[in-house]
Write a protein that holds these residues in place. Structure first.
Motif, mmCIF file in Angstrom:
data_model
loop_
_atom_site.group_PDB
_atom_site.id
_atom_site.type_symbol
_atom_site.label_atom_id
_atom_site.label_comp_id
_atom_site.label_asym_id
_atom_site.label_seq_id
_atom_site.Cartn_x
_atom_site.Cartn_y
_atom_site.Cartn_z
ATOM 1 N N VAL A 1 0.854 -1.187 0.000
ATOM 2 C CA VAL A 1 0.000 0.000 0.000
ATOM 3 C C VAL A 1 0.891 1.239 0.000
ATOM 4 C CG1 VAL A 1 -1.878 -1.125 1.250
ATOM 5 C CG2 VAL A 1 -0.115 0.114 2.530
ATOM 6 N N GLN A 2 0.278 2.357 -0.344
ATOM 7 C CA GLN A 2 0.933 3.642 -0.132
ATOM 8 C C GLN A 2 0.459 4.118 1.235
ATOM 9 O OE1 GLN A 2 3.016 4.688 -2.599
ATOM 10 N NE2 GLN A 2 3.786 6.089 -1.060
ATOM 11 N N PRO A 3 1.291 4.002 2.276
ATOM 12 C CA PRO A 3 0.806 4.235 3.642
ATOM 13 C C PRO A 3 0.597 5.718 3.931
ATOM 14 C CG PRO A 3 3.151 3.832 3.662
ATOM 15 C CD PRO A 3 2.714 3.631 2.243
ATOM 16 N N ASP A 4 -0.176 5.978 4.986
ATOM 17 C CA ASP A 4 -0.210 7.330 5.540
ATOM 18 C C ASP A 4 1.183 7.645 6.074
ATOM 19 O OD1 ASP A 4 -2.922 7.355 5.032
ATOM 20 O OD2 ASP A 4 -3.501 6.929 7.108
ATOM 21 N N ARG A 5 1.591 8.904 5.904
ATOM 22 C CA ARG A 5 2.944 9.287 6.321
ATOM 23 C C ARG A 5 2.854 10.496 7.251
ATOM 24 N NH1 ARG A 5 6.699 11.997 2.847
ATOM 25 N NH2 ARG A 5 5.177 11.578 1.205
ATOM 26 N N TYR A 6 3.592 10.416 8.389
ATOM 27 C CA TYR A 6 3.565 11.468 9.399
ATOM 28 C C TYR A 6 5.007 11.854 9.742
ATOM 29 C CZ TYR A 6 -0.985 9.199 10.146
ATOM 30 O OH TYR A 6 -2.219 8.624 9.980
ATOM 31 N N VAL A 7 5.282 13.146 9.754
ATOM 32 C CA VAL A 7 6.580 13.666 10.199
ATOM 33 C C VAL A 7 6.347 14.303 11.562
ATOM 34 C CG1 VAL A 7 8.479 15.239 9.722
ATOM 35 C CG2 VAL A 7 7.339 14.048 7.831
ATOM 36 N N GLY B 1 6.732 11.210 -7.746
ATOM 37 C CA GLY B 1 6.401 10.205 -6.757
ATOM 38 C C GLY B 1 6.880 10.611 -5.384
ATOM 39 N N VAL B 2 7.003 9.622 -4.512
ATOM 40 C CA VAL B 2 7.459 9.833 -3.139
ATOM 41 C C VAL B 2 8.929 9.441 -3.045
ATOM 42 C CG1 VAL B 2 7.167 9.126 -0.736
ATOM 43 C CG2 VAL B 2 5.163 9.369 -2.224
ATOM 44 N N PRO B 3 9.796 10.331 -2.567
ATOM 45 C CA PRO B 3 11.216 9.960 -2.433
ATOM 46 C C PRO B 3 11.413 8.892 -1.365
ATOM 47 C CG PRO B 3 10.806 12.115 -1.449
ATOM 48 C CD PRO B 3 9.539 11.711 -2.123
ATOM 49 N N LEU B 4 12.180 7.836 -1.724
ATOM 50 C CA LEU B 4 12.440 6.738 -0.785
ATOM 51 C C LEU B 4 13.908 6.639 -0.395
ATOM 52 C CD1 LEU B 4 10.385 3.730 -2.208
ATOM 53 C CD2 LEU B 4 9.660 5.486 -0.605
ATOM 54 N N ALA C 1 15.718 5.505 -5.071
ATOM 55 C CA ALA C 1 14.418 4.836 -5.187
ATOM 56 C C ALA C 1 13.284 5.832 -5.024
ATOM 57 C CB ALA C 1 14.294 3.717 -4.140
ATOM 58 N N VAL C 2 12.187 5.558 -5.762
ATOM 59 C CA VAL C 2 10.983 6.393 -5.749
ATOM 60 C C VAL C 2 9.782 5.461 -5.736
ATOM 61 C CG1 VAL C 2 9.593 8.013 -7.116
ATOM 62 C CG2 VAL C 2 12.074 8.313 -6.983
ATOM 63 N N ALA C 3 8.725 5.846 -5.007
ATOM 64 C CA ALA C 3 7.471 5.089 -4.995
ATOM 65 C C ALA C 3 6.311 6.061 -5.165
ATOM 66 C CB ALA C 3 7.331 4.284 -3.710
ATOM 67 N N GLY C 4 5.095 5.517 -5.001
ATOM 68 C CA GLY C 4 3.921 6.363 -5.087
ATOM 69 C C GLY C 4 3.580 6.779 -6.498
ATOM 70 N N LEU C 5 3.779 5.881 -7.476
ATOM 71 C CA LEU C 5 3.467 6.165 -8.882
ATOM 72 C C LEU C 5 2.519 5.082 -9.398
ATOM 73 C CD1 LEU C 5 7.027 7.198 -10.089
ATOM 74 C CD2 LEU C 5 5.030 8.699 -9.909
ATOM 75 N N PRO C 6 1.233 5.176 -9.082
ATOM 76 C CA PRO C 6 0.280 4.149 -9.521
ATOM 77 C C PRO C 6 0.297 3.976 -11.041
ATOM 78 C CG PRO C 6 -0.734 5.642 -7.934
ATOM 79 C CD PRO C 6 0.589 6.237 -8.296
#
Length: 848
Positions: A187-193, A739-742, A810-815
């Motif tokens: 999944v693309q999780p919820d992300r909290y900083v 996307g999201v930087p990993l 690495a990058v994610a979050g690219l459906p």
């Protein structure tokens, strides 16, 4: 028997040799009063005995297992592997062995334990250990059997945000249900900083949580829940508190897996953060900039990726310390230059024309002229390169005889300067005349010594003897032999330039002349004993056996200038793969040949074809007489020395194989498992003195991977060293995906698009892996990748953690990215910003 199963409360449970890394960590945290669910551990002693005889071979063990399971409540459990090397400071082993969730019943429990034991030798675990240089000799597997928490939500906490240079925040990723969907990147999780001090939520990003895992299996998440954050302020505050406690206990940042169930927070796992965080990455970047500033010339320096970077793009520390002897002014290159009449600047000492820039060899254009003279007669037009950096990629020296001594001094010394140039030219011409005869004799003697050394039993020598032999072979190969073998390159370059200048007026300019010389060079071949291209053709055609090929070329191999890379004799399967795919299309189109790569291009061309090309050139010239005869003679000499250049490299690699063999023996003697290549020659006396250098190896490996992940422009100016690590803008017309930087870093290469973790096409390396998500089964593909793009997954997924350990951007979050990009598309990804640029498509490559 009593030591085969222990509870978390057992005094011996905290020992890695008993409980493995994960089990020992959980036992220590439980004994420290942290909220670890109840569990028991099947120890390494049980593994060492029962995995050979079978888990069902001892009824006493089965009875003890039944009792422990009953004490746990006989409900669903999580069965987690816990290898002795797992959760170490150097390598996390995130997801590399089995974890089985929702196990219920004695039969299912026994089967799950067997699966954990077997996973120790699974493909992904073996590939990971090989990449990380993990000691195989004392490996064993414990198994943690833990009460399964039926989580409302779960995820991962990094007690130090990996992308926060100041180290002031924590990072949490979470999803509904069990945490497996987060760590496996499903999944693309919820992300909290979160602020480390106050616990305040600085950022929150809603994920795409379409599925969740429960003890009963996987299920879809209701649409209204997908649009809700799965954690509230209260839970996040407790996570910050838990993170502080864990970090305080270990005294270092930790990667924490947790679960929230029925109003209570549980700690499931805590392992070291084994990758450089943003602060460390920035410190190393600044150190690299400071080092290069010291190396820059007072008048400025231009570094350019050229020549050596093609065959040695990213040398390990040991390889660079060895190769530096070849390149140095007081080493092989300097000895060759002196033999040809040059006088390298004595002040250079062990420096060379190349510097290592963030792990990459780059040519130093202010130092290169000094390899000829302390007051060189040529330089490079730095101001022109500043206006047109692309011109520096093929640097052309300009003759400046007056610059070395000033205008008046230059005029007065002009006769001497011209005499020096004439002396060097005469030395080149004189040595060209008898070079084949001299080199034939030298090769015969050198080859005999190398063959004897390779057949020697190095295990009988003491470490002190091995170190002496190492220095002897470095000098013999990279100074004495190389100073002669490299001359063929100088001779070929001289002839190439002379022919180009002769032909340019008759063909309409330098570029046309260079192309014509390239055609005249076709057909150059080394002698049969050194003709690698012909031998590969014969092997594929069945004209020679693999044994015959390895007898002549077993010391060669892919990426052969890198000492850590195996030779074909070491791993014949590499050769089988090469022969199998030699006629198959690549992931990307073949690059055009440059002058520097002329030898590799011409060696596969038939003599008949070469003759046709040569006659075409002479017909275009429409000239005859002595001038044409001289040009024909120069072309013949050019082909001769291009062949000798390859011959010299072939036998230089034979001596190089001896150097590698000695290093491997030292590596074996000290049980470093490849770690010696992350030391340098200067470190070896400390190793022989008995100092434990494993932490240094781990630190050097991490620094090496981190520096290589920094973007470095192909042309770097000393007054703009901040360009190191600065993302390059995408070229005009590139397709952009955000996307999201990993995992920070920049990579460029052909895409390999896969929807299942099947093997990559044989022989393919240097690809950017594009996939839906990455559970640990994908890890063998990481070993040959340059970067990673995932449709789903978070910063704290197993795939992201391993990518950072391997130094992969690495990058994610690219459906749906696997449907938008095709295998072979040229990509550039920036793991620090999450941006992916498609530079060109495979359709453009294949003409469609």
């Amino acid at each position: 028997m009593s030591e085969w199963i222990v509870g978390l409360e057992s005094p011996v449970a905290v020992e890695v040799s008993v409980s493995g890394g994960k089990g020992a960590s959980l036992a220590a945290l439980w004994q420290a009063g942290l909220p670890v669910p109840e569990a028991f551990i099947i120890t390494t002693a049980a593994y060492r005995w029962l995995h050979l005889h079978g888990i069902r071979s001892d009824p006493r063990f089965l009875d003890r297992l039944r009792q422990a399971y009953e004490q746990l409540g006989r409900g669903p459990v999580a069965v987690r592997s816990s290898a002795t090397a797992e959760d170490a400071a150097e390598a996390s082993f995130a997801g590399q062995q089995e974890t089985i969730l929702g196990v219920e019943g004695e039969a299912a429990l026994v089967e799950a334990i067997e699966r954990c034991w077997q996973s120790l030798q699974g493909e992904r675990a073996v590939a990971y250990r090989a990449r990380q240089g993990v000691d195989e000799g004392h490996l064993a597997m414990a198994v943690v059997v833990q009460r399964l928490i039926d989580a409302d939500s779960a995820g991962v906490l990094f007690t130090r945000h990996p992308f926060d240079p100041q180290g002031r925040t924590m990072l949490v990723e979470a999803s509904w249900g069990l945490g497996e969907t987060v760590v496996a990147g499903r999944v693309q999780p919820d992300r909290y900083v979160l602020d480390r001090d106050s616990g305040q939520v600085r950022e929150r990003h809603l994920g795409l949580k379409a599925i969740r895992r429960t003890p009963r299996g996987e299920e879809h998440v209701a649409p209204e829940l997908q649009q809700r954050f799965c954690l509230d302020e209260s839970v996040l505050s407790q996570l910050v508190s838990l993170g502080r406690q864990v970090e305080q206990y270990y005294g270092a940042p930790r990667d924490v897996e947790w679960a929230w169930a029925a109003g209570r927070l549980y700690l499931l796992q805590a392992r070291p953060i084994t990758t450089a965080d943003a602060a460390q990455r920035e410190r190393w970047r600044q150190e690299e900039i400071a080092r290069l500033r010291q190396l820059a010339a007072p008048g400025g320096t231009v570094w350019v990726r050229y020549n050596l970077s093609e065959v040695l793009p990213a040398p390990t520390p040991m390889t660079w310390s060895v190769v530096s002897r070849l390149l140095a002014a007081d080493g092989g290159f300097g000895a060759m230059n002196r033999s040809l009449g040059a006088e390298p600047d004595p002040a250079l000492g062990s420096l060379s024309a190349f510097d290592l820039v963030a792990g990459r060899p780059m040519l130093n254009l202010s130092r290169l002229p000094r390899m000829q003279s302390a007051r060189p007669l040529f330089d490079y037009p730095f101001e022109e390169y500043r206006q047109h950096p692309e011109r520096a990629l093929e640097p052309k020296p300009r003759l400046q005889p007056l610059a070395a001594y000033g205008c008046l001094g230059g005029v007065l010394r002009l006769p001497i300067l011209l005499w020096r140039l004439g002396r060097q030219r005469a030395a080149v011409q004189r040595q060209m005349a008898d070079y084949p005869q001299r080199m034939t004799e030298r090769i015969r003697s050198f080859t005999q010594q190398c063959r004897q050394a390779l057949e020697q039993d190095w295990s009988t020598l003491s470490p002190e003897q091995l170190l002496r032999k190492l220095h002897e072979w470095i000098e013999q190969t990279l100074v004495v032999f190389a100073s002669e073998s490299l001359k063929a390159t100088v001779f070929a370059d001289t002839l190439w330039n002379e022919l180009t200048l002769r032909l340019a007026p008759h063909l309409g300019g330098v570029e046309a002349a260079r192309a014509a010389v390239g055609r005249l060079a076709l057909g150059a071949r080394p002698p049969l004993d050194a003709d690698l291209a012909e031998a590969l053709r014969q092997l594929q055609a069945g004209q020679i056996s693999r044994t015959q090929f390895l007898e002549r070329f077993g010391h060669r191999g892919p990426h052969e200038m890198e000492l850590s890379q195996p030779r074909w004799r070491d791993q014949p399967a590499l050769l089988d793969r090469l022969v199998h795919v030699s006629a198959a299309p690549s992931l990307c189109p073949a690059p055009s040949n440059s002058d520097a790569s002329a030898v590799s291009a011409v060696s596969s061309v038939s003599a008949a074809s070469a003759l046709t090309d040569e006659e075409t050139v002479w017909q275009q010239l429409r000239v005859s007489g002595p001038w044409r005869d001289r040009c024909r003679q120069l072309a013949q000499q050019l082909r001769l020395f291009l062949g000798w250049r390859e011959t010299g490299k072939h036998y230089l690699m034979l001596g190089y194989a001896v150097i590698r063999r000695i290093l491997l023996e030292l590596d074996r003697h000290y049980g470093l498992h490849g770690g010696i290549f992350y030391l340098t020659i200067d470190d070896l006396p400390r190793l022989l003195a008995g100092e434990n250098l494993r932490s240094l190896i781990a630190a050097n490996r991490l620094r090496y991977q981190t520096l290589l992940s920094l973007e470095v422009p192909p042309v770097l100016f000393s007054d703009d060293l901040e360009a190191i690590g600065r993302p390059a803008p995408p070229p005009p017309g590139a397709d952009l995906f955000q996307g999201v930087p990993l995992s920070a870093g920049v990579a460029e290469g052909p895409a390999l698009v896969l929807t299942e973790p099947t093997a990559a096409p044989p022989g393919q390396t240097g690809y950017i892996l594009v996939c839906p998500s990455t559970d640990p089964a994908w890890v063998p593909l990481f070993a040959h990748a340059k970067g990673l793009i995932m449709e789903t997954g978070g910063v704290l997924s197993h795939g992201a953690i391993v990518a950072r350990e391997f130094g992969l951007p690495a990058v994610a979050g690219l459906p749906h990215i696997t449907r938008q990009i095709r295998t072979g598309d040229s990509l550039r990804l920036d793991g620090g910003t999450g941006q992916v640029a498609r530079l060109s498509t495979i359709a453009a490559h294949d003409g469609r």
